[in-house]
Scaffold this active site. Structure first.
Site, mmCIF file in Angstrom:
data_model
loop_
_atom_site.group_PDB
_atom_site.id
_atom_site.type_symbol
_atom_site.label_atom_id
_atom_site.label_comp_id
_atom_site.label_asym_id
_atom_site.label_seq_id
_atom_site.Cartn_x
_atom_site.Cartn_y
_atom_site.Cartn_z
ATOM 1 N N LEU A 62 0.831 -1.216 0.000
ATOM 2 C CA LEU A 62 0.000 0.000 0.000
ATOM 3 C C LEU A 62 0.861 1.260 0.000
ATOM 4 C CD1 LEU A 62 -2.542 -1.236 2.710
ATOM 5 C CD2 LEU A 62 -2.962 -1.080 0.239
ATOM 6 N N VAL A 84 -2.733 -3.081 8.292
ATOM 7 C CA VAL A 84 -2.516 -3.727 9.588
ATOM 8 C C VAL A 84 -3.868 -3.874 10.278
ATOM 9 C CG1 VAL A 84 -1.431 -3.429 11.845
ATOM 10 C CG2 VAL A 84 -0.192 -2.770 9.771
ATOM 11 N N ASN A 122 -14.385 -1.691 14.805
ATOM 12 C CA ASN A 122 -15.048 -1.295 16.060
ATOM 13 C C ASN A 122 -14.064 -0.595 16.997
ATOM 14 O OD1 ASN A 122 -14.345 -3.284 18.550
ATOM 15 N ND2 ASN A 122 -14.156 -4.420 16.650
ATOM 16 N N HIS A 123 -12.747 -0.729 16.738
ATOM 17 C CA HIS A 123 -11.767 -0.101 17.632
ATOM 18 C C HIS A 123 -11.676 1.413 17.452
ATOM 19 C CE1 HIS A 123 -10.797 -3.866 19.450
ATOM 20 N NE2 HIS A 123 -10.819 -4.397 18.236
ATOM 21 N N TYR A 146 -4.003 1.546 16.251
ATOM 22 C CA TYR A 146 -4.791 0.906 15.190
ATOM 23 C C TYR A 146 -6.159 1.587 15.046
ATOM 24 C CZ TYR A 146 -7.814 -2.807 13.278
ATOM 25 O OH TYR A 146 -8.729 -3.521 12.564
ATOM 26 N N SER A 176 -15.212 -10.977 13.181
ATOM 27 C CA SER A 176 -15.724 -11.879 12.152
ATOM 28 C C SER A 176 -14.886 -13.153 12.113
ATOM 29 C CB SER A 176 -15.745 -11.172 10.785
ATOM 30 O OG SER A 176 -16.613 -11.848 9.910
ATOM 31 N N ARG A 184 -17.206 -11.335 25.057
ATOM 32 C CA ARG A 184 -17.285 -10.058 24.338
ATOM 33 C C ARG A 184 -17.818 -10.255 22.918
ATOM 34 N NH1 ARG A 184 -13.577 -8.097 20.805
ATOM 35 N NH2 ARG A 184 -13.848 -5.909 20.249
HETATM 36 C C1 15L Z 1 -10.281 -6.017 14.800
HETATM 37 O O1 15L Z 1 -10.313 -4.898 14.310
HETATM 38 C C2 15L Z 1 -9.256 -7.012 14.422
HETATM 39 O O2 15L Z 1 -8.884 -6.897 13.078
HETATM 40 C C3 15L Z 1 -9.660 -8.442 14.692
HETATM 41 O O3 15L Z 1 -8.470 -9.206 14.728
HETATM 42 C C4 15L Z 1 -10.496 -8.652 15.955
HETATM 43 O O4 15L Z 1 -9.668 -8.673 17.067
HETATM 44 C C5 15L Z 1 -11.586 -7.595 16.081
HETATM 45 O O5 15L Z 1 -11.154 -6.306 15.816
HETATM 46 C C6 15L Z 1 -12.282 -7.588 17.441
HETATM 47 O O6 15L Z 1 -12.485 -6.505 17.998
HETATM 48 O O7 15L Z 1 -12.650 -8.650 17.937
#
Ligand code: 15L
Length: 276
Positions: A62, A84, A122-123, A146, A176, A184
Site C-alpha cells: 500500500l 494492519v 469497532n476499535h 490501530y 468476524s 465479548r
Molecule cells: C479487529 O479490528 C481485528 O482486526 C480483529 O483481529 C479482531 O480482534 C476484532 O477487531 C475484534 O475486535 O474482535
C-alpha cells in the site's frame, strides 16, 4: 435496470478490486466476491496462491504510491481490507493504514473509481463502555494506534466524498470468525455470511454517500445501533445467541475491574505499550 431494482440484486461488476485478499477476511470474501464480477483483481503483500478462474493477481504494498495507481486502473469498485489489522507499533500502522490509505484514495481519484468499501473497525470506538449503546454519529474514542488509524481512514474517506464525490462505506467490523471466541464476541460477532451481505449491500446500494456502519450479526446483546446506516440495506440474518452456552462455559467469570471487560474494545484497550 432501474436504480431501485438494482438495490438487492446480485449486481455484476466488470472488475472489482479486493485488497488484503490473503488475510483472514480476504480469504473468506475472495470466492464470494468472484461471483459478483467478471474479473476479481486480488492484492496483498502476503502469498495469494494461484489465480482462480476470472482472477487477476496483483501483489502490491500500500506504501507504493505509483504501484497503487496501477492497482486501481480499470477498476469499478474496491473492497479495501488491506493494511494492519491489529494493534502494532505506530510506525507499522503509519505505513500501511495512514500513508497506504492516502495512496489508495489518491489512486481512486485519479483513476476515476467511484466507490470504496473500507474495512474500518469497532476499535474506532473501543473506549466506550460495554454498558453504552452507541451509534456512528457519536465521537470517535479509539482504543489504540490501530483504532486511531481507522478513525483517520473514516475522516479521509469523508473528505474524498465531500470534495470529489467518491462514495465510501466504512465498515466498523466487530469480530468476524466462524464463531464467537469469548463473551465479548457474543456482542461483536459478525458471521461470514453476514459479512458478505454487508459488503454486497455496500457495493450495490444505489446511493451510498459516505456511510459508517457497524459490522455485526443480529446479536441479542449489542452495543451498536445501526439506525443511521439503514439506507445501506444491510439486514443481518445470523445471531451469536446459539453460541452463548458454549462460550460462557469456556470462559472464567469476568473480573469487572479489568479494562478489557469494561470497555467495548476488549483487550485492545490494554495492548502495548510499544514505546519505551
Ligand atoms: C479487529 O479490528 C481485528 O482486526 C480483529 O483481529 C479482531 O480482534 C476484532 O477487531 C475484534 O475486535 O474482535
Amino acid at each position: 435496470m432501474s436504480e431501485q431494482s438494482a438495490h438487492h440484486s446480485p449486481l455484476r461488476f466488470k472488475r472489482l478490486l479486493l485488497t488484503g485478499a490473503a488475510g483472514g477476511l480476504g480469504q473468506v470474501l475472495r470466492p464470494r466476491l468472484k461471483s459478483r464480477c467478471d474479473i476479481l483483481r486480488v492484492s496483498d503483500i502476503a502469498d495469494l496462491g494461484q489465480a482462480q478462474a476470472g482472477e487477476e493477481l496483483m501483489p502490491m504494498p500500500l506504501q507504493d504510491r505509483s504501484g497503487m495507481q496501477r492497482l486501481l486502473e480499470g477498476v469499478d469498485a474496491v473492497v479495501h481490507l488491506g493494511g494492519v489489522s491489529t494493534e502494532q507499533p505506530f510506525d507499522l500502522i503509519l505505513q500501511a493504514n495512514i500513508l497506504g490509505l492516502y495512496n489508495l484514495y489518491e489512486a481512486a481519484r485519479k483513476q476515476g473509481v467511484r466507490r470504496i468499501v473500507f474495512a474500518s473497525s469497532n476499535h474506532v470506538t473501543g473506549f466506550y463502555r460495554q454498558d453504552q449503546v452507541i451509534d456512528a454519529t457519536m465521537p470517535h474514542r479509539p482504543d489504540g494506534y490501530y483504532g486511531v488509524s481507522k478513525a483517520f481512514g473514516e475522516d479521509l474517506s469523508r473528505f474524498y466524498f465531500d470534495r470529489y464525490g467518491i462514495e465510501t462505506a466504512c465498515l466498523r467490523i466487530g469480530s468476524s470468525y466462524p464463531q464467537p471466541k469469548d463473551r465479548r464476541m457474543l456482542a461483536t460477532w459478525l458471521s461470514y455470511d453476514d459479512l458478505e451481505r454487508l459488503v454486497v449491500a455496500s457495493l450495490t446500494t444505489p446511493v451510498l454517500g459516505h456511510s459508517i456502519v457497524y459490522g455485526m450479526s443480529d446479536n441479542t446483546t449489542s452495543w451498536w445501533d445501526n439506525t443511521p446506516a439503514r439506507h445501506i440495506g444491510f439486514r443481518p440474518q445470523d445471531s451469536s445467541e446459539k453460541f452463548r452456552p458454549v462460550t460462557e462455559a469456556r470462559q472464567a467469570p469476568l473480573d469487572r475491574n479489568d479494562p478489557a471487560v469494561l470497555y467495548q474494545g476488549g483487550v485492545f484497550v490494554r495492548t502495548g505499550p510499544f514505546e519505551d
